[in-house]
Design a protein around this motif. Structure first.
Motif, PDB file in Angstrom:
ATOM      1  N   VAL A  55       0.844  -1.198   0.000  1.00  0.00           N
ATOM      2  CA  VAL A  55       0.000   0.000   0.000  1.00  0.00           C
ATOM      3  C   VAL A  55       0.879   1.248   0.000  1.00  0.00           C
ATOM      4  O   VAL A  55       0.625   2.205  -0.746  1.00  0.00           O
ATOM      5  N   HIS A  56       1.938   1.222   0.809  1.00  0.00           N
ATOM      6  CA  HIS A  56       2.865   2.364   0.813  1.00  0.00           C
ATOM      7  C   HIS A  56       3.477   2.559  -0.567  1.00  0.00           C
ATOM      8  O   HIS A  56       3.603   3.685  -1.055  1.00  0.00           O
ATOM      9  N   ARG A  88       2.295   1.663  -3.465  1.00  0.00           N
ATOM     10  CA  ARG A  88       1.308   2.171  -4.416  1.00  0.00           C
ATOM     11  C   ARG A  88       1.041   3.654  -4.153  1.00  0.00           C
ATOM     12  O   ARG A  88       0.867   4.437  -5.086  1.00  0.00           O
ATOM     13  N   ALA A  89       1.004   4.029  -2.875  1.00  0.00           N
ATOM     14  CA  ALA A  89       0.784   5.441  -2.536  1.00  0.00           C
ATOM     15  C   ALA A  89       1.907   6.314  -3.085  1.00  0.00           C
ATOM     16  O   ALA A  89       1.677   7.401  -3.621  1.00  0.00           O
TER      17      ALA A  89
END
Lengths: 436, 176
Positions: free
Chosen positions: A32-33, A35-36
């Motif tokens: 998630v990090h 992708r962020a």
């Protein structure tokens, strides 16, 4: 319990059962990090894709050009209204005082003159005189430019497997040239030159009269880039002093790249992205962007210099393209959400005030959405609109046909169909607009 | 900052399975679903300092998810993509499946994207008509008509033995 309730329960239970067995993926915070971080880098102007991928027509400069003025007006204060993001995005409201003309009901418009610029129907280019040509491309076209003076088509295509190309096809003859590219084609304000990005490399520009495109001397950083504007009339050869610059959104930054000069980022305080530029150097830029409403704030700068004071700025509308005479701008929602844009407008380029627009304001009305728009001339927009029709059952699928319209919206408040509406499916537009 | 991070992690970890299920129903493809959820959570992460105190983070997340899905199928090259046919094997050990599930799932997968989103949000997520309209950016009237038509079509197409019991009356095509 009614029969309706029983069927509802049946669908609910069926979906729950299916969802229960959907493959589970472990929660991965680092993914998630990552992708962020990628999103941060990739965030490009909201309208960047539409502007860059929009099809365009190259016509002789004398036909289209009337450079706009540069007088400045008092800046309009931004209005960063923060609203609950769980509430539907309010469509921009008509200008206070009712000076703007808005149209919502597009269901029964008269049919006026055919478009005065070429457009495509089922991949066939239809010219204003009625002539029709199908450019034979190697891959599937998503954008078409026609260089009238050179009688050649510059077509953006893709192979559906991640490959993007620019195909240059002569109107007569068969010497097609195919170039690897990144998505998006843009033209300069006079539409004398079309440009694109080479994969991971520099900008390429193909000017009317030149047999081959020229590559800019300096490469641009980053993998997430979008070419948004091209400035200058002399994109022919890499010689210092030639007037030719390209503007590229790279992540959250706007970069300028000169044909034979430096490549550098703009200060984020000046712009984080751009949409379009006029002959006299005014530029529509994005000043901020947020996933929460209002989504994006935009400004028109007199020139793209560091710390340039805007002519006006606003968070009420996103900006797409100047009119051919530079006096107006095409406006879109500042926050693009839901099934498709429900608004397009014409704003004064010197004030940001809305003059006229199409707006889906009626909650009980038809759910039409806008699939693209271009300037037909300095006083008219052509707007591609799709409206869902009652669904029909085919052999194994439910089809929801759409009514596809090319609507002409005039600065004088007029609105009409430019061609007879056509029924087609929702994912494959019948028409493709060509222009800026 | 660390507290923000912890709060986000806690929320995302708790919501991810449910988001995956909804994404799977919307997309019909487990890989697409996983990608949708990862993008959704990444966007939530970026916005977290602004949204974490809001009452309805779930509504915000759902909206991001649906918008991501919508943006996927509206891409012009989307029609060239092939949806995976390797659907998960039904390993239902909770209750006997009388075939209802397969029929319903096949039916939902046959729906066009907009109607499918309405059905998933209304009948799986159990949003109200107004909430569904909000998420999709369409009118309440369209939510009503799309949901109603979907049910009417399913009723016409379903095998006779699938018909729910105790029908009391036929509400017709435009039932609510």
């Amino acid at each position: 319990m009614t029969e309706h309730d029983n069927w509802t329960a049946l669908v609910r239970d069926g979906l729950r059962s299916e969802a229960y067995d959907a493959p589970a993926a472990p929660f991965d915070l680092s993914a998630v990090h990552g992708r962020a971080t990628a999103i941060r880098r990739r965030r490009r102007i909201v309208t960047g894709f539409a502007a860059a991928a929009a099809v365009a027509v190259l016509v002789p400069a004398a036909v289209m050009l009337t450079p706009g003025g540069t007088q400045t007006m008092p800046p309009v204060a931004p209005s960063p209204t923060i609203v609950d993001p769980t509430i539907p995005t309010p469509e921009p409201t008509p200008e206070p005082g009712g000076s703007a003309t808005w149209h919502s009901d597009l269901s029964d418009l008269p049919v006026g003159e055919a478009p005065q610029v070429p457009y495509a129907r089922d991949s066939v280019v239809v010219f204003p005189d009625g002539a029709q040509v199908r450019p034979e491309t190697r891959h599937e076209p998503y954008a078409v430019h026609y260089q009238a003076a050179a009688d050649r088509y510059v077509v953006g295509t893709h192979d559906g497997a991640g490959g993007w190309y620019v195909e240059v096809i002569p109107g007569i003859g068969a010497d097609r040239q195919v170039y690897d590219a990144e998505p998006g084609l843009v033209t300069n304000a006079s539409q004398s030159t079309v440009a694109w990005l080479t994969p991971g490399g520099p900008v390429m520009a193909l000017r009317i009269g030149e047999p081959e495109p020229v590559a800019f001397s300096n490469e641009l950083p980053g993998a997430d880039r979008r070419l948004v504007a091209l400035e200058g009339e002399d994109c022919r050869e890499v010689t210092v002093g030639h007037d030719c610059a390209a503007y590229v959104n790279v992540g959250d930054a706007l970069w300028s790249s000169h044909l034979a000069g430096p490549t550098e980022p703009m200060s984020p305080a000046t712009a984080i992205g751009a949409a379009d530029m006029t002959m006299d150097g005014r530029i529509a830029v994005m000043r901020s962007r947020d996933d929460l409403e209002p989504g994006s704030c935009w400004a028109v700068l007199p020139r793209l210099w560091h710390d340039q004071e805007p002519i006006w700025e606003s968070c009420d509308a996103g900006l797409e393209a100047f009119s051919p005479d530079g006096r107006h701008l095409r406006g879109v929602p500042a926050y693009r959400s839901g099934i498709g844009d429900g608004l397009v407008s014409i704003l004064g380029a010197e004030t940001g005030q809305v003059r006229v627009g199409l707006g889906r304001f009626d909650a009980e009305g038809e759910d039409w959405f806008i699939a693209g728009s271009v300037w037909e001339d300095s006083d008219h927009l052509l707007v591609l609109v799709a409206t869902p029709l009652p669904d029909t059952w085919t052999e194994d699928k439910i089809e929801v046909d759409h009514r596809w319209q090319i609507i002409r919206l005039g600065l004088d408040g007029s609105v009409e169909n430019a061609v007879e509406p056509v029924v087609g499916d929702e994912l494959t537009p019948v028409f493709m607009l060509m222009g800026r | 900052m660390a507290q923000h991070e912890d709060d986000f992690t806690e929320y995302a970890r708790a919501r991810q399975p449910a988001l995956l299920r909804t994404a799977y129903l919307l997309s019909g493809d487990p890989h697409t679903a996983e990608d949708l959820v990862q993008t959704t959570l990444a966007k939530l992460y970026l916005a977290w300092p602004k949204v974490e105190k809001r009452e309805s983070v779930d509504g915000y997340v759902r909206r991001i998810l649906v918008n991501e899905h919508v943006s996927l199928w509206r891409r012009p090259w989307r029609r060239n993509e092939v949806t995976s046919t390797s659907l998960p094997e039904p390993a239902d050990d909770r209750q006997p499946d009388d075939g209802t599930r397969a029929v319903v799932w096949q039916f939902v997968r046959s729906l066009p994207p907009r109607q499918r989103a309405v059905v998933v949000l209304r009948y799986y997520e159990e949003l109200t008509e107004a909430e569904t309209a909000e998420v999709l950016g369409i009118s309440v009237g369209t939510v009503k008509s799309q949901a109603s038509r979907a049910l009417a079509t399913l009723r016409r197409q379903a095998p006779p033995d699938l018909a729910p019991t105790r029908p009391t009356h036929d509400l017709g095509e435009e039932e609510r």
